[in-house]
Enzyme design. Structure first.
Site, PDB file in Angstrom:
ATOM      1  N   ASP A  15       0.819  -1.231   0.000  1.00  0.00           N
ATOM      2  CA  ASP A  15       0.000   0.000   0.000  1.00  0.00           C
ATOM      3  C   ASP A  15       0.844   1.269   0.000  1.00  0.00           C
ATOM      4  O   ASP A  15       0.424   2.295   0.520  1.00  0.00           O
ATOM      5  CB  ASP A  15      -0.959   0.036   1.220  1.00  0.00           C
ATOM      6  CG  ASP A  15      -1.809  -1.204   1.293  1.00  0.00           C
ATOM      7  OD1 ASP A  15      -2.244  -1.669   0.235  1.00  0.00           O
ATOM      8  OD2 ASP A  15      -2.023  -1.718   2.403  1.00  0.00           O
ATOM      9  N   LYS A  18       2.185   2.183  -5.066  1.00  0.00           N
ATOM     10  CA  LYS A  18       2.845   1.680  -6.292  1.00  0.00           C
ATOM     11  C   LYS A  18       1.977   1.881  -7.530  1.00  0.00           C
ATOM     12  O   LYS A  18       2.470   2.190  -8.598  1.00  0.00           O
ATOM     13  CB  LYS A  18       3.158   0.180  -6.139  1.00  0.00           C
ATOM     14  CG  LYS A  18       4.159  -0.123  -5.053  1.00  0.00           C
ATOM     15  CD  LYS A  18       4.450  -1.599  -4.959  1.00  0.00           C
ATOM     16  CE  LYS A  18       3.295  -2.422  -4.437  1.00  0.00           C
ATOM     17  NZ  LYS A  18       2.908  -2.156  -3.048  1.00  0.00           N
ATOM     18  N   GLY A  42      -4.268  -4.427  -4.245  1.00  0.00           N
ATOM     19  CA  GLY A  42      -5.224  -3.418  -4.708  1.00  0.00           C
ATOM     20  C   GLY A  42      -4.448  -2.175  -5.070  1.00  0.00           C
ATOM     21  O   GLY A  42      -3.960  -1.478  -4.199  1.00  0.00           O
ATOM     22  N   HIS A  43      -4.271  -1.959  -6.369  1.00  0.00           N
ATOM     23  CA  HIS A  43      -3.509  -0.791  -6.821  1.00  0.00           C
ATOM     24  C   HIS A  43      -4.474   0.296  -7.275  1.00  0.00           C
ATOM     25  O   HIS A  43      -5.235   0.099  -8.214  1.00  0.00           O
ATOM     26  CB  HIS A  43      -2.558  -1.187  -7.965  1.00  0.00           C
ATOM     27  CG  HIS A  43      -1.459  -2.097  -7.496  1.00  0.00           C
ATOM     28  ND1 HIS A  43      -0.731  -2.909  -8.327  1.00  0.00           N
ATOM     29  CD2 HIS A  43      -0.970  -2.324  -6.250  1.00  0.00           C
ATOM     30  CE1 HIS A  43       0.163  -3.575  -7.616  1.00  0.00           C
ATOM     31  NE2 HIS A  43       0.031  -3.241  -6.352  1.00  0.00           N
ATOM     32  N   GLN A 226       2.268  -6.097  -3.105  1.00  0.00           N
ATOM     33  CA  GLN A 226       2.567  -6.133  -1.661  1.00  0.00           C
ATOM     34  C   GLN A 226       3.841  -5.314  -1.392  1.00  0.00           C
ATOM     35  O   GLN A 226       4.050  -4.330  -2.074  1.00  0.00           O
ATOM     36  CB  GLN A 226       2.704  -7.584  -1.145  1.00  0.00           C
ATOM     37  CG  GLN A 226       1.362  -8.316  -1.093  1.00  0.00           C
ATOM     38  CD  GLN A 226       0.919  -8.868  -2.444  1.00  0.00           C
ATOM     39  OE1 GLN A 226       1.681  -9.521  -3.108  1.00  0.00           O
ATOM     40  NE2 GLN A 226      -0.317  -8.614  -2.824  1.00  0.00           N
TER      41      GLN A 226
HETATM   42  P1  IMP Z   1      -2.468 -12.757   1.958  1.00  0.00           P
HETATM   43  O1  IMP Z   1      -1.532 -12.223   0.925  1.00  0.00           O
HETATM   44  O2  IMP Z   1      -3.915 -12.531   1.615  1.00  0.00           O
HETATM   45  O3  IMP Z   1      -2.167 -14.185   2.311  1.00  0.00           O
HETATM   46  O4  IMP Z   1      -2.241 -11.929   3.317  1.00  0.00           O
HETATM   47  C1  IMP Z   1      -1.031 -12.022   4.055  1.00  0.00           C
HETATM   48  C2  IMP Z   1      -0.648 -10.659   4.639  1.00  0.00           C
HETATM   49  O5  IMP Z   1      -0.303  -9.778   3.574  1.00  0.00           O
HETATM   50  C3  IMP Z   1      -1.770  -9.970   5.393  1.00  0.00           C
HETATM   51  O6  IMP Z   1      -1.191  -9.196   6.442  1.00  0.00           O
HETATM   52  C4  IMP Z   1      -2.380  -9.036   4.368  1.00  0.00           C
HETATM   53  O7  IMP Z   1      -3.048  -7.938   4.952  1.00  0.00           O
HETATM   54  C5  IMP Z   1      -1.133  -8.610   3.631  1.00  0.00           C
HETATM   55  N1  IMP Z   1      -1.358  -8.183   2.232  1.00  0.00           N
HETATM   56  C6  IMP Z   1      -1.601  -8.960   1.167  1.00  0.00           C
HETATM   57  N2  IMP Z   1      -1.732  -8.224   0.062  1.00  0.00           N
HETATM   58  C7  IMP Z   1      -1.562  -6.945   0.432  1.00  0.00           C
HETATM   59  C8  IMP Z   1      -1.532  -5.703  -0.274  1.00  0.00           C
HETATM   60  O8  IMP Z   1      -1.682  -5.630  -1.492  1.00  0.00           O
HETATM   61  N3  IMP Z   1      -1.304  -4.595   0.479  1.00  0.00           N
HETATM   62  C9  IMP Z   1      -1.079  -4.640   1.812  1.00  0.00           C
HETATM   63  N4  IMP Z   1      -1.082  -5.776   2.516  1.00  0.00           N
HETATM   64  C10 IMP Z   1      -1.316  -6.917   1.828  1.00  0.00           C
END
Ligand code: IMP
Length: 426
Positions: A15, A18, A42-43, A226
């Site tokens: 977040d 990007k 989520g971009h 991420q």
């Molecule tokens: P997962 O990727 O859904 O398995 O989540 C694992 C961890 O990564 C959690 O803390 C999510 O909130 C975090 N996470 C996954 N994708 C994003 C993203 O695009 N932005 C911020 N945090 C993310």
């Protein structure tokens, strides 16, 4: 021909903005390749009054002359991708012939979501706080060599159906003892079959496409999803995602060799946020309250309020080293506009000692306390600045000090969501 490949990735916990930086940089790109992750990302991109939230499709899709590839390192929920393509089509953004889906990418199927959500429930207080999109279980199947890949969407319907039925049966067999929801094989086969018909024309050999683009000297951006500290190897394990969000992951995910990379742009906020569980040394409820009150810092995928804290130079210095950052893009400077004092974490205090490097164990990390250096706030809006020199002097001092502390030069500064609220340092 000299390769022109730039990696754009997050230096914190995701977040960082990007999507916006990629959209601006895509004005001078031919290709944008998404390296890893799935629709957990989520971009957000704002163009004038229009707001786009992209999950799987690379941000370059919003520039009509840019080609996009969801590369083999990503995991793809076929129905999610179809929805995203349909949403873009409705808003007159062409995807056919411009968007390509690597046959090498693994599929996220409904039973992966059931495992993700069921496992989180069982973890209770120790939960990771995943997005519930089935990302971890899809990557687990990939590593266990039992996953289905996007290329299999091109199989005759009967064979694709057989392969899905086999996976769903194995899932349902274990479901009761594991506390996972059972899945209907028939419904899954129907859903994936429908998505397959729509996605087939997008399928391609991702590595071949990427290599052709590199060899012909195209300007390529590799989009990381991420952030560095959600990387499965280098993040705050186990509070991480299941892919490689660092520069190495950009290469394995796309098949572009490290020798072709000429620039690594690290995107970071002027402060810090994270969603989900895990250590966060500079977390500060008052700052969170302030930012949420401004309508900022709500997740674009799940709508969750993000945890907020001060800038952590210990963390970002490590991210700069891990990714070989050649320049930084600092976003959300305007989030700090109203503050009189702005602390920056310059060290971690643990068991009476001060450390300049983060610990390995998440449990030790959680016990670290921040050592702050406090900067004077500029207490005036930065959102109208269009050049470095138009920033308040104290804001320039803050940014320059951060760059010095983390060991990477300032490249881009962003003071709002708009494309025009972005300028280069100096
Ligand atoms: P997962 O990727 O859904 O398995 O989540 C694992 C961890 O990564 C959690 O803390 C999510 O909130 C975090 N996470 C996954 N994708 C994003 C993203 O695009 N932005 C911020 N945090 C993310």
């Amino acid at each position: 021909m000299k390769p022109r490949v730039t990696i754009v990735l997050g230096l914190q916990w995701g977040d960082e903005g990007k999507g916006k930086i990629l959209d601006v940089m895509a004005a001078e790109a031919d290709w944008v390749l998404r390296a890893q992750g799935g629709n957990n990302a989520g971009h957000t991109v704002e163009i004038g009054k229009e707001k786009y939230v992209l999950h799987l499709v690379p941000s370059g899709i919003l520039r009509s002359d840019v080609s996009c590839l969801i590369a083999g390192g990503a995991v793809v929920d076929p129905t999610g991708l179809v929805k995203e393509i349909e949403g873009l089509t409705k808003r007159r953004i062409r995807t056919r012939g411009r968007l390509h889906l690597a046959a090498q990418a693994h599929l996220v199927l409904p039973h992966h979501r059931a495992v993700d959500q069921g496992s989180e429930k069982r973890r209770g207080h120790g939960k990771i706080g995943t997005t519930g999109r089935g990302i971890g279980p899809a990557y687990s199947d990939k590593a266990a060599r039992i996953g289905l890949r996007a290329g299999e969407l091109a199989l005759p319907a009967k064979e694709l159906g057989r392969r899905i039925r086999e996976r769903v049966a194995a899932h349902n067999h274990a479901a009761t003892s594991q506390g996972w929801e059972k899945i209907s094989a028939t419904r899954t086969i129907r859903e994936i079959g429908q998505a397959a018909r729509i996605l087939r024309p997008y399928l391609a050999d991702g590595v071949m496409l990427a290599h052709q683009a590199v060899a012909s000297g195209k300007r390529i951006l590799i989009e990381g999803a991420q952030g560095t500290f959600l990387d499965v190897d280098h993040g705050t394990y186990p509070f991480v995602t299941s892919s490689h969000c660092t520069a190495g992951g950009a290469c394995t995910g796309t098949g572009v060799p490290p020798t072709a990379i000429h620039r690594v742009v690290g995107v970071l906020k002027a402060y810090t946020t994270r969603v989900g569980g895990g250590p966060f040394v500079t977390e500060d409820g008052t700052l969170g309250h302030l930012l949420h009150g401004m309508g900022r810092e709500f997740g674009s995928t799940t709508g969750r309020a993000r945890r907020c804290g001060w800038f952590d130079a210990v963390l970002v210095r490590r991210a700069v080293q891990l990714n070989g950052v050649t320049e930084m893009a600092i976003t959300n400077l305007d989030g700090l506009d109203g503050l009189e004092k702005i602390p920056v974490c310059v060290g971690y205090r643990l068991n009476g000692k001060i450390f300049k490097e983060p610990p390995v164990e998440a449990s030790a990390w959680a016990k670290c306390r921040p050592v702050y250096r406090v900067f004077e706030g500029w207490c005036e809006p930065t959102t109208e600045a269009r050049h470095w020199k138009q920033l308040p002097r104290k804001a320039r001092t803050y940014l320059s000090a951060i760059a010095e502390m983390v060991g990477a030069p300032l490249g881009i500064i962003s003071v709002g969501a708009g494309r025009d609220q972005t300028f280069r340092h100096g």
